[in-house]
Design a protein around this motif. Structure first.
Motif, PDB file in Angstrom:
ATOM      1  N   ILE A 212       0.843  -1.202   0.000  1.00 36.32           N
ATOM      2  CA  ILE A 212       0.000   0.000   0.000  1.00 36.32           C
ATOM      3  C   ILE A 212       0.873   1.245   0.000  1.00 36.32           C
ATOM      4  CG2 ILE A 212      -1.700   1.328   1.315  1.00 36.32           C
ATOM      5  CD1 ILE A 212      -2.775  -1.360   2.362  1.00 36.32           C
ATOM      6  N   GLY A 213       1.882   1.259   0.864  1.00 35.29           N
ATOM      7  CA  GLY A 213       2.792   2.399   0.903  1.00 35.29           C
ATOM      8  C   GLY A 213       3.498   2.629  -0.415  1.00 35.29           C
ATOM      9  N   ARG A 215       2.372   2.024  -3.398  1.00 35.81           N
ATOM     10  CA  ARG A 215       1.465   2.503  -4.441  1.00 35.81           C
ATOM     11  C   ARG A 215       0.725   3.773  -4.051  1.00 35.81           C
ATOM     12  NH1 ARG A 215      -2.473  -1.655  -7.161  1.00 35.81           N
ATOM     13  NH2 ARG A 215      -2.686   0.169  -8.506  1.00 35.81           N
ATOM     14  N   TRP A 216       1.005   4.290  -2.861  1.00 39.20           N
ATOM     15  CA  TRP A 216       0.281   5.487  -2.455  1.00 39.20           C
ATOM     16  C   TRP A 216       0.685   6.668  -3.355  1.00 39.20           C
ATOM     17  CZ3 TRP A 216      -3.396   5.018   1.270  1.00 39.20           C
ATOM     18  CH2 TRP A 216      -4.100   6.195   1.568  1.00 39.20           C
ATOM     19  N   ALA A 254      -5.285  12.734   2.961  1.00 39.17           N
ATOM     20  CA  ALA A 254      -4.880  11.595   2.124  1.00 39.17           C
ATOM     21  C   ALA A 254      -4.128  12.032   0.877  1.00 39.17           C
ATOM     22  CB  ALA A 254      -6.104  10.773   1.750  1.00 39.17           C
ATOM     23  N   THR A 255      -3.626  13.252   0.887  1.00 39.56           N
ATOM     24  CA  THR A 255      -2.711  13.790  -0.129  1.00 39.56           C
ATOM     25  C   THR A 255      -3.362  14.101  -1.460  1.00 39.56           C
ATOM     26  OG1 THR A 255      -1.897  11.592  -0.830  1.00 39.56           O
ATOM     27  CG2 THR A 255      -0.700  12.677   0.953  1.00 39.56           C
ATOM     28  N   LEU A 419      -8.043   8.578  -3.132  1.00 38.13           N
ATOM     29  CA  LEU A 419      -7.321   7.574  -3.923  1.00 38.13           C
ATOM     30  C   LEU A 419      -7.952   7.385  -5.288  1.00 38.13           C
ATOM     31  CD1 LEU A 419      -6.570   4.993  -1.088  1.00 38.13           C
ATOM     32  CD2 LEU A 419      -4.929   6.477  -2.264  1.00 38.13           C
ATOM     33  N   ARG A 424      -6.375   5.563  -8.719  1.00 35.76           N
ATOM     34  CA  ARG A 424      -6.200   4.188  -8.265  1.00 35.76           C
ATOM     35  C   ARG A 424      -7.474   3.388  -8.544  1.00 35.76           C
ATOM     36  NH1 ARG A 424      -2.022   6.253  -8.522  1.00 35.76           N
ATOM     37  NH2 ARG A 424      -0.318   6.187  -7.021  1.00 35.76           N
ATOM     38  N   ALA A 432      -7.066  -0.214   0.398  1.00 35.46           N
ATOM     39  CA  ALA A 432      -5.941   0.559   0.928  1.00 35.46           C
ATOM     40  C   ALA A 432      -6.434   1.609   1.914  1.00 35.46           C
ATOM     41  CB  ALA A 432      -5.175   1.219  -0.219  1.00 35.46           C
ATOM     42  N   THR A 436      -5.400   2.017   5.897  1.00 35.73           N
ATOM     43  CA  THR A 436      -4.915   3.299   6.403  1.00 35.73           C
ATOM     44  C   THR A 436      -5.794   3.808   7.537  1.00 35.73           C
ATOM     45  OG1 THR A 436      -4.114   3.799   4.169  1.00 35.73           O
ATOM     46  CG2 THR A 436      -4.283   5.646   5.707  1.00 35.73           C
ATOM     47  N   ILE A 471      -0.355   7.200   6.714  1.00 38.04           N
ATOM     48  CA  ILE A 471       0.182   7.115   5.358  1.00 38.04           C
ATOM     49  C   ILE A 471       1.706   7.114   5.377  1.00 38.04           C
ATOM     50  CG2 ILE A 471       0.352   8.338   3.149  1.00 38.04           C
ATOM     51  CD1 ILE A 471      -2.515   9.398   3.756  1.00 38.04           C
ATOM     52  N   ARG A 475       4.202   4.220   3.937  1.00 38.36           N
ATOM     53  CA  ARG A 475       5.238   4.529   2.947  1.00 38.36           C
ATOM     54  C   ARG A 475       6.606   4.141   3.473  1.00 38.36           C
ATOM     55  NH1 ARG A 475       5.689  10.142   1.082  1.00 38.36           N
ATOM     56  NH2 ARG A 475       7.035   9.111  -0.440  1.00 38.36           N
TER      57      ARG A 475
END
Length: 480
Positions: A212-213, A215-216, A254-255, A419, A424, A432, A436, A471, A475
């Motif tokens: 997951i990290g 592909r974040w 979540a960026t 996401l 994604r 994911a 998280t 997150i 990562r």
């Protein structure tokens, strides 16, 4: 991904293994692994192995044989081993003989052990413990190590419909089974002992945290705020303004490159997150790359119109909370929708959508809804299940129930939306996000004031504040 394999799949793999290795080798491998874990537990809990006492609860068949052989190995390490045979005439003959040769004894009662090994039933068992087994298990006041799975818990569904073992440790042989994810509180810590199985593709799987990290979505050298994903949030109302804040805040954390908000909660949202672009209506929001619709939005005509407008787009959409109630009354806007759609019901919302509770086989229920409606369905729970048509189900075992609190679902839907906006795939985005979200809840719980009793639910606000930390943790795992 970690696969969880059904009884049918494991039985087929065992049959293939028995055909290519000498007789008895798989059981010896399983027993050695079980004995090793039991010895380690004795050492960790009592400070030693030799001189300690272990009682084996033995049913019929190979599961009991694994435990008996493990008992004989523990005897050679100086452990006093007693076997209680629940079906003496059907006990595994070779395993019982090995235990007796090593100096183990057979008794009718538990005695006073330091640890109990559950070898009552294996993956062929169904239903609750029988009365004698239930009586013995109820009397145990020391740690229990289960062989393969806790007896009385369904191996494929994790259902418990009567007396069952609640293990401190479960030693699974050859493969993880669905029970280990779907009924984790009954399994305790899970230890895998390889025995040489060649396994097919799993029908149930879990994303590994490091994957997951890896592909974040993170900004590259040529990214800007638009290329990183613009998330649209249609949430909140005069009655539930907090839902807008939590859902929007989660998309920010979540960026997302940008978050746009549509609804009546703009003032509250901007007071918490001034970087958000707010509008009153969906049509005036501006360009987004995915929508989240429903948290705290109400179920009146205006809410129905907003949901219809969002679902009429060709964008990925997360449908949550009140919007699920609207779909339960009229699913037409989502059935057959070409763009990705993610539904995020808890059990009650699932029942409203389908007319029936998920039932004991939650995996089958969530798969059925995903296939019928051709959508991705995230069924919430300690073991959250994510089904999408034509793919294995993804499961996230949260490791606790810290997120069992009002508003936590609003945070989850915001993460999924971010996401999706980043491009994604819907099933991966949902699974994911669930991982998280669970990690953020655990981080929030351990950062809580001492007044919060261990195991007590936290509120959604500290959970939201830990999303970015979760997150970063994922990562970091990807770079090890």
């Amino acid at each position: 991904m970690r696969g969880y394999f059904t009884v049918e799949q494991v039985r087929a793999a065992e049959a293939e293994l028995f055909g290519r290795v000498p007789a008895g080798v798989p059981m010896q491998r399983a027993a050695y692994g079980l004995a090793r874990v039991v010895a380690a537990e004795l050492r960790a809990r009592t400070g030693g192995v030799a001189g300690r006492a272990v009682t084996l609860l033995i049913g019929s068949g190979d599961n009991g044989g694994d435990a008996l052989w493990a008992g004989s190995m523990l005897r050679r390490r100086g452990v006093a081993v007693t076997a209680v045979l629940l079906s003496p005439a059907r006990a595994h003959a070779e395993g019982l003989a090995a235990l007796c040769r090593s100096g183990g004894r057979v008794a009718d009662e538990l005695g006073a052990p330091d640890l109990v090994v559950d070898g009552i039933v294996g993956i062929s068992g169904r239903g609750p413990l029988r009365p004698r087994a239930a009586e013995l298990v109820a009397a145990v006041d020391v740690p229990i190590v289960s062989a393969d799975l806790p007896s009385g818990v369904d191996p494929d569904t994790g259902a418990v419909d009567g007396p069952a073992v609640r293990a401190d440790v479960t030693v699974t042989f050859g493969a993880h089974k669905p029970v280990h994810a779907l009924a984790a509180p009954w399994c305790g810590r899970i230890e895998l002992v390889p025995i040489g199985l060649r396994l097919p593709a799993a029908e149930l799987a879990a994303l590994e945290p490091a994957s997951i990290g890896a592909r974040w979505p993170v900004p590259g050298p040529h990214d800007d705020k638009y290329t990183q994903g613009v998330t649209g949030i249609c949430a909140g109302s005069a009655t539930y303004p907090g839902a807008a804040v939590l859902c929007t805040g989660a998309a920010v954390a979540a960026t997302s490159g940008m978050v746009r908000y549509a609804g009546t909660g703009a003032a509250e949202v901007l007071a918490h997150f001034p970087e958000v672009i707010a509008a009153e209506t969906v049509s005036s929001t501006g360009r987004v790359q995915a929508w989240v619709c429903g948290p705290g939005g109400g179920t009146d005509d205006a809410a129905r119109e907003r949901l219809s407008e969002v679902l009429a787009t060709d964008l990925p959409v997360v449908v949550d909370a009140d919007a699920l109630t609207l779909l339960a009354a009229d699913p037409a806007p989502v059935i057959g929708r070409a763009a990705p759609t993610v539904l995020t019901p808890h059990a009650g919302e699932f029942a409203r959508l389908t007319g029936a509770d998920p039932g004991p086989d939650r995996s089958a229920a969530v798969r059925d809804l995903a296939e019928k409606w051709q959508v991705t369905v995230l069924l919430k729970g300690r073991a959250t299940l994510v089904a999408t048509p034509g793919a294995p189900i993804l499961v996230n075992e949260a490791g606790g129930s810290w997120a069992a609190t009002a508003g936590a679902g609003d945070v989850l839907s915001g993460i999924i939306g971010a996401l999706l906006a980043a491009g994604r795939p819907p099933q991966w985005a949902a699974a994911a996000a669930a991982r998280t979200h669970a990690l953020a809840a655990n981080l929030a719980a351990h950062a809580a004031p001492p007044a919060n009793a261990p195991g007590a639910p936290i509120s959604a606000t500290p959970l939201l504040h830990q999303v970015h930390s979760a997150i970063q943790t994922l990562r970091a795992l990807a770079t090890r």
